[in-house]
Design a protein around this motif. Structure first.
Motif, short mmCIF file in Angstrom:
data_model
loop_
_atom_site.label_atom_id
_atom_site.label_comp_id
_atom_site.label_asym_id
_atom_site.label_seq_id
_atom_site.Cartn_x
_atom_site.Cartn_y
_atom_site.Cartn_z
N GLU A 175 46.94 2.92 0.05
CA GLU A 175 46.98 3.96 1.07
C GLU A 175 47.80 5.11 0.50
O GLU A 175 48.24 5.04 -0.65
N ASN A 176 47.98 6.17 1.25
CA ASN A 176 48.74 7.32 0.71
C ASN A 176 49.70 7.80 1.78
O ASN A 176 49.28 8.11 2.89
N ASP A 178 28.25 24.01 -9.22
CA ASP A 178 28.57 24.41 -10.59
C ASP A 178 29.47 23.40 -11.26
O ASP A 178 29.58 23.38 -12.49
N ILE A 179 30.15 22.59 -10.46
CA ILE A 179 31.07 21.61 -11.02
C ILE A 179 31.26 20.47 -10.03
O ILE A 179 31.26 20.69 -8.82
N THR A 180 31.40 19.24 -10.56
CA THR A 180 31.68 18.07 -9.72
C THR A 180 33.13 17.68 -9.93
O THR A 180 33.58 17.49 -11.06
N VAL A 181 33.87 17.57 -8.83
CA VAL A 181 35.27 17.13 -8.91
C VAL A 181 35.33 15.71 -8.37
O VAL A 181 34.91 15.45 -7.25
N VAL A 182 35.81 14.78 -9.17
CA VAL A 182 35.97 13.40 -8.72
C VAL A 182 37.44 13.12 -8.52
O VAL A 182 38.27 13.46 -9.36
N CYS A 183 37.77 12.54 -7.37
CA CYS A 183 39.16 12.15 -7.12
C CYS A 183 39.12 11.00 -6.13
O CYS A 183 38.04 10.57 -5.72
N TYR A 184 40.28 10.45 -5.76
CA TYR A 184 40.32 9.42 -4.72
C TYR A 184 41.64 9.53 -3.99
O TYR A 184 42.60 10.15 -4.46
N GLY A 185 41.68 8.93 -2.79
CA GLY A 185 42.93 8.85 -2.04
C GLY A 185 43.51 10.22 -1.68
O GLY A 185 42.80 11.13 -1.26
N GLY A 186 44.81 10.34 -1.86
CA GLY A 186 45.53 11.53 -1.42
C GLY A 186 45.11 12.82 -2.13
O GLY A 186 45.27 13.91 -1.59
N MET A 187 44.53 12.71 -3.30
CA MET A 187 44.12 13.91 -4.03
C MET A 187 43.01 14.65 -3.32
O MET A 187 42.75 15.83 -3.61
#
Lengths: 659, 396
Positions: free
Chosen positions: A498-499, A536-545
């Protein structure tokens, strides 16, 4: 759940049958001696830790056990197993790596599971797991007990003391049997042991007893009293059994003084029995050797164990659905509701952690008043992360569905051995005989100014452990729906990240106009934030980001007319890259953002996996992570040290304009 | 309480990657019965009807005009007793348009009304300029591709052309294209459907001797198809399509002729179903009736070869056979051998056919037999001398 594979083969030597007790001792000794011979004949691989000289400690315990009781032992476990089950065939096959072995050849000498006897090879690590098994018996209100075997060397491990403290405070029917042979591998306890052995458990409020193996009948009687009392009073006890290991620690040179060893051979109970009753001894010896030889022959004839090829997950068809969630609840409240529903719907649900009871309700106020509603199943623990996870592991093995809360993700390191070497491994090394349906919840993340040891994102150190699963929740999907599916289908240790910064966020919703939120239709969905335009761009992140990435997304379009798309998985191990590849094929650029450290992190894994899967597709890929130093406490410095909306914005602009 | 049913465009009946929602037949949020028609969906070739798989309340997840990938959910059906506590249908209002800072500035400067943009869309400065009519030809988005200084009018290409282009683009990336051409002399076997069906017939059987041309390359491996399904290119006013004759190697020449006739008729009446285009393992394409001799046909993705038919300068004279192939699985020599064998087989057929020489149309060169099958009459003609078929007279 534990499956008693060899329950019918249980054959404990009866306590009042002296001959049977000695016959069993001869069996154990013949077995161990044969192992050493097999090594010399090059028919065994690895190593063994023989218990020659210590046989009666296991026999004395086994003599008083009932079918529901359990033993958790250590690397020197053969005597305990044979005392309890008499199963020379299964154990020999296991040590010789055959499919007919009690764990199919996967565990070998130190990692056994059959007939209610378990063992693992980490000193002390078994203690909280054994306590968990015993706690399950206490909760089920049976008369069963658990016996944990340790050695004098184990007195150096901290988790032992965490466990003694806990079992005493919670009145758990665990009997700790310490086989004190004065040596830990090559080191005498004179060199390493401070203070007194018996005073240790006594200082935790446990009743402690002392016996030895040189008077077997007295020992059997003593252990019988102890076990009887534990069974009646349902409270823990500690027995120190003085003994001597006649052979080496494993198979190496024995540096102990010659005179000391010779003396102990002379006073050895089996040697004396052979001197006093030569005929009976000879016949017992011969019967034992025959049985062991038969076990060896059977094992030699059986096939070596083989591991079936592991399944390569095939790519599945993705179905995306718009995420529209009604209501205005916050993430923390949704997690509370998940835990409450779990306790309401599942009588085997159990929550444990520090400060989780009412009125405090948890460091982040997640558990609230649950302990008032379910007093026996929501418990405050001492500050003992390893014991928390270990006890939960034992509970899970006994069929409960425990959820432990580790207050700060930074503290997960204290439980690393329990996660990596115990919870994650048992199902596989015991050849599928047990499952560990355990949930560990913990908040990671900074941006609260808590400083270097309370702000980290350490999850990458727990990614990729076979047999586990790691999830990361966020606020653009309902944590309640995820937990619901986790609790309904859980079959392995699951770490839920969790965050802390997200606990207060409202779930659902979406960044403002022009973008919407979707998720894949599955148990633990991947979220995607996208527009109608080609990205134009794919941003991958998870959780709090996700919070920071969304702000960057808006600024990228508003200021630079760059269209970004965010793909945010909620299951980060094992990781399915299909949803990410789908977006990447449209945008051709990937920025993966993580709050943890960059080296060997989530981003490194993702980029490698995409490279391997995409067959030479020309993608631009970059990682963006925390600065390579501890997180400073000063707020502005902390913001600079972690990926944030501005740094993500800058990275995206740089990537898009550098084409 | 059952889970909601997600309805999507089934992959099996469409060769495309996406399709357009043409028209919803029911309103969102209304009750539908099992098997009720709920939606019309347009693919590159046909209109597909979508039916409700169960009874329940139907809620859209895609709107009319949306281009959706095959497999994406287009609507959800909530059956009896299900109360979607947290996932509610998407609201009708999906928010206003989002203008970038530069777009806002341009809108203010040029007096463009921000609310005139589609709700939920992303609006860039150039979109505002375009709306205001200020996007001059000197500053089009594709300026780098068009010839400098020449006025140009841009038109959107039709859907089927876009899809065709994408497929061929992909084919170019996957295959290493090469080709060989052989010239085949025949007097007796005239061109048109007669020759084409004969070539399909012979090539299909010859592929058993040359399995590399009935195959596909994938990352260092060759996939040899276990069936021979020849597709034949057809372009006669309704766009370019490639209907397929399944198991062409097992059919007789009359069966192949009649299959092609049936497909031609269906094509002319715009009722060729999408299923007819699936599963080709080899393609034959005939431009001989247009007077073309040499051309380099492009290999379809999923195949390793394509056979082109051209005609020589005189009708009924030479036939130019071009085999384009994927150099990753075959080479010039085997292609040449294939053509050589094919020509031998055609010649042996020609020997048979020459026994029954007949009249043919001087313009399209189709013989009387072929024309009879199409129910087209052959008329005597002075100019050009010989015969002319009624289609050519009408100016087709």
């Amino acid at each position: 759940m534990i499956v008693d594979v060899r329950a019918t083969g249980l054959s404990t030597a009866r306590r009042d049958d002296r001959s049977a007790l000695f016959a069993r001792a001869f069996l154990i000794r013949a077995f161990e001696q044969r192992l050493l011979k097999l090594f010399a004949e090059d028919k065994l691989f690895g190593t063994v830790h023989t218990c020659i000289g210590q046989e009666f400690s296991g026999i004395a315990v086994a003599a008083h056990l009932e079918p529901g009781d359990r033993i958790f032992s250590n690397h020197r476990c053969h005597g305990h197993y044979l005392a309890r089950t008499g199963d020379a065939d299964g154990l020999m096959a296991e040590i010789m790596g055959r499919t007919s072995g009690i764990c199919g050849g996967r565990g070998g000498s130190q990692h056994i599971c059959a007939g209610g006897v378990f063992s693992n090879g980490i000193q002390g690590g078994i203690m909280p797991v054994a306590a968990g098994l015993a706690l399950a018996q206490q909760l089920a209100a049976t008369r069963s007990i658990v016996v944990a075997f340790i050695g004098d060397g184990t007195l150096g491990e901290g988790v032992l003391y965490e466990t003694l403290n806990l079992v005493s405070k919670w009145k758990i029917p665990l009997v700790t049997v310490l086989e004190n042979n004065g040596y830990s591998q090559s080191t005498s306890s004179a060199q390493t042991l401070a203070g007194d052995i018996i005073l240790r458990p006594e200082s935790f409020g446990l009743r402690a007893y002392r016996g030895n193996t040189w008077d077997p009948e007295a020992l059997v009687s003593l252990v019988g009293d102890v076990i009887g009392r534990v069974r009646d009073e349902r409270s823990p006890a500690f027995v120190c059994i003085d003994t001597y290991r006649l052979m080496a620690h494993s198979r190496g040179d024995d540096d102990r003084p010659e005179s000391e060893r010779r003396h102990h051979w002379e006073i050895d109970p089996l040697s004396r029995f052979a001197a006093d009753h030569p005929d009976e001894a000879a016949s017992m010896q011969s019967a034992a050797e025959t049985e062991v030889s038969r076990a060896v022959d059977k094992a030699l004839a059986a096939e070596f164990s083989s591991i079936p090829p592991h399944e390569i997950p095939c790519s599945r068809e993705l179905i995306w659905q718009r995420t529209v969630i009604d209501g205005q609840e916050r993430v923390g409240a949704r997690i509370y509701k998940s835990l409450r529903a779990h306790l309401e719907n599942d009588t085997r649900a159990f929550l444990l952690g520090e400060d989780i009871e009412a009125p405090y309700g948890g460091a982040f106020k997640i558990t609230r008043e649950l302990s008032s509603l379910f007093p026996t199943r929501v418990r405050n623990t001492p500050v003992s992360e390893a014991a928390i996870v270990g006890v939960a592991t034992g509970l899970a093995m006994a069929g409960f569905h425990p959820v432990c809360e580790i207050m700060f993700g930074d503290f997960l390191a204290l439980a690393a051995d329990q996660i990596i070497n115990h919870a994650a491994k048992f199902q596989w090394i015991y050849n599928g005989q047990v499952q560990v349906p355990l949930v560990i919840r913990t908040p990671m993340g900074g941006r609260r100014g808590y400083g270097p040891t309370h702000s980290q994102s350490l999850e990458k150190h727990f990614l990729g452990i076979p047999g586990t699963r790691v999830l990361a929740l966020h606020h653009r999907y309902d944590p309640c729906l995820v937990y619901q599916r986790v609790f309904a289908t859980i079959d392995r240790p699951t770490i839920v990240i969790e965050n802390k910064a997200l606990y207060g966020e409202t779930i659902g919703g979406c960044p403002s106009a022009g973008f919407w939120c979707e998720h894949t239709v599955e148990d633990v969905p991947t979220t995607r934030i996208r527009s109608a335009a080609t990205p134009d761009i794919t941003v991958v992140c998870y959780g709090g980001m996700l919070v920071e990435a969304e702000k960057a997304l808006e600024r990228l379009f508003d200021e630079q007319e760059i269209v970004a798309e965010i793909v945010c998985p909620q299951q980060i191990y094992p990781l399915a890259i299909d949803p990410i590849l789908e977006s990447l094929k449209a945008s051709r650029r990937l920025l993966v953002v993580e709050e943890g450290q960059i080296f060997c992190g989530f981003g490194a894994e993702l980029v490698a996996a995409i490279y391997e899967a995409s067959d030479g597709m020309p993608f631009q890929m970059r990682r963006h992570a925390a600065a390579p130093h501890p997180i400073p406490a000063s707020r502005p410095a902390e913001t600079e040290s972690l990926p944030n909306r501005d740094s993500i914005f800058r990275e995206c602009v740089r990537m898009v304009t550098s084409d | 309480m059952t889970d909601p049913i997600l309805v999507s465009i089934p992959r099996g009946s469409v060769n495309d990657d996406s399709a357009k929602i043409l028209a919803w037949k029911v309103a969102s949020g209304t009750h539908v019965e099992k098997d009720q028609l709920v939606c019309d969906v347009e693919t590159s070739k046909a209109v597909l009807e979508i039916y409700a798989p169960e009874t329940g309340v139907l809620v859209y997840t895609a709107t009319e005009g949306d281009e959706v990938p095959v497999g994406t959910t287009i609507c959800t059906i909530f059956c009896e007793g299900y109360a979607p506590a947290h996932l509610v249908p998407p609201p009708g209002d999906i928010g206003s348009a989002r203008l970038s800072a530069a777009a806002r500035a341009a809108a203010t400067e040029l007096g463009v009304d921000c609310s005139s943009f589609a709700p939920g869309s992303l609006v860039r400065r150039e979109d505002v300029l375009r709306k205001a009519g200020k996007l001059t030809p000197e500053v089009p988005e594709s300026a780098e591709f068009a010839a400098r200084g020449v006025p140009v009018r841009w038109e959107d290409l039709p859907r089927h052309k876009l899809i065709e282009g994408r497929i061929l683009q992909r084919g170019r990336q996957l295959a290493v294209q090469s080709s060989v051409t052989s010239i085949f002399r025949t007097e007796a076997v005239s061109s048109g459907l007669g020759l084409q069906s004969l070539i399909v017939y012979e090539a299909a059987r010859l592929l058993h001797k040359y399995p590399k041309f009935n195959a596909v390359h994938d990352r260092g491996r060759i996939g040899l198809y276990e069936r021979v399904n020849v597709g034949w290119a057809l372009d006669a006013g309704q766009g370019l399509v490639v209907p397929v004759i399944p198991d062409s190697d097992r059919k007789t020449l009359p069966e192949i002729s009649s299959a092609m006739e049936t497909q031609l008729e269906a094509y002319l009446e715009s009722r060729l179903s999408p299923a007819e285009y699936l599963g080709a393992t080899f393609t034959v394409t005939d431009l001989s009736s247009s007077g073309v001799s040499f051309f380099h046909p492009l290999i379809t993705p999923g195949q390793s070869a394509i056979l082109g038919i051209g005609s020589g300068p005189e009708p009924g004279g030479e036939v130019y056979l071009t085999l384009a192939f994927d150099h990753q699985v075959a080479e010039g020599k085997s292609a040449a051998d294939f053509l050589h064998d094919l020509m031998e087989r055609l010649e042996s057929q020609a020997d048979l056919a020459s026994k029954k020489a007949g009249a043919y149309c001087a313009l399209c060169h189709r013989d009387s037999l072929t024309l009879q099958l199409s129910k087209v009459a052959l008329l005597k003609s002075e100019v050009p001398p010989g015969y002319v078929c009624s289609l050519c007279v009408a100016g087709w």
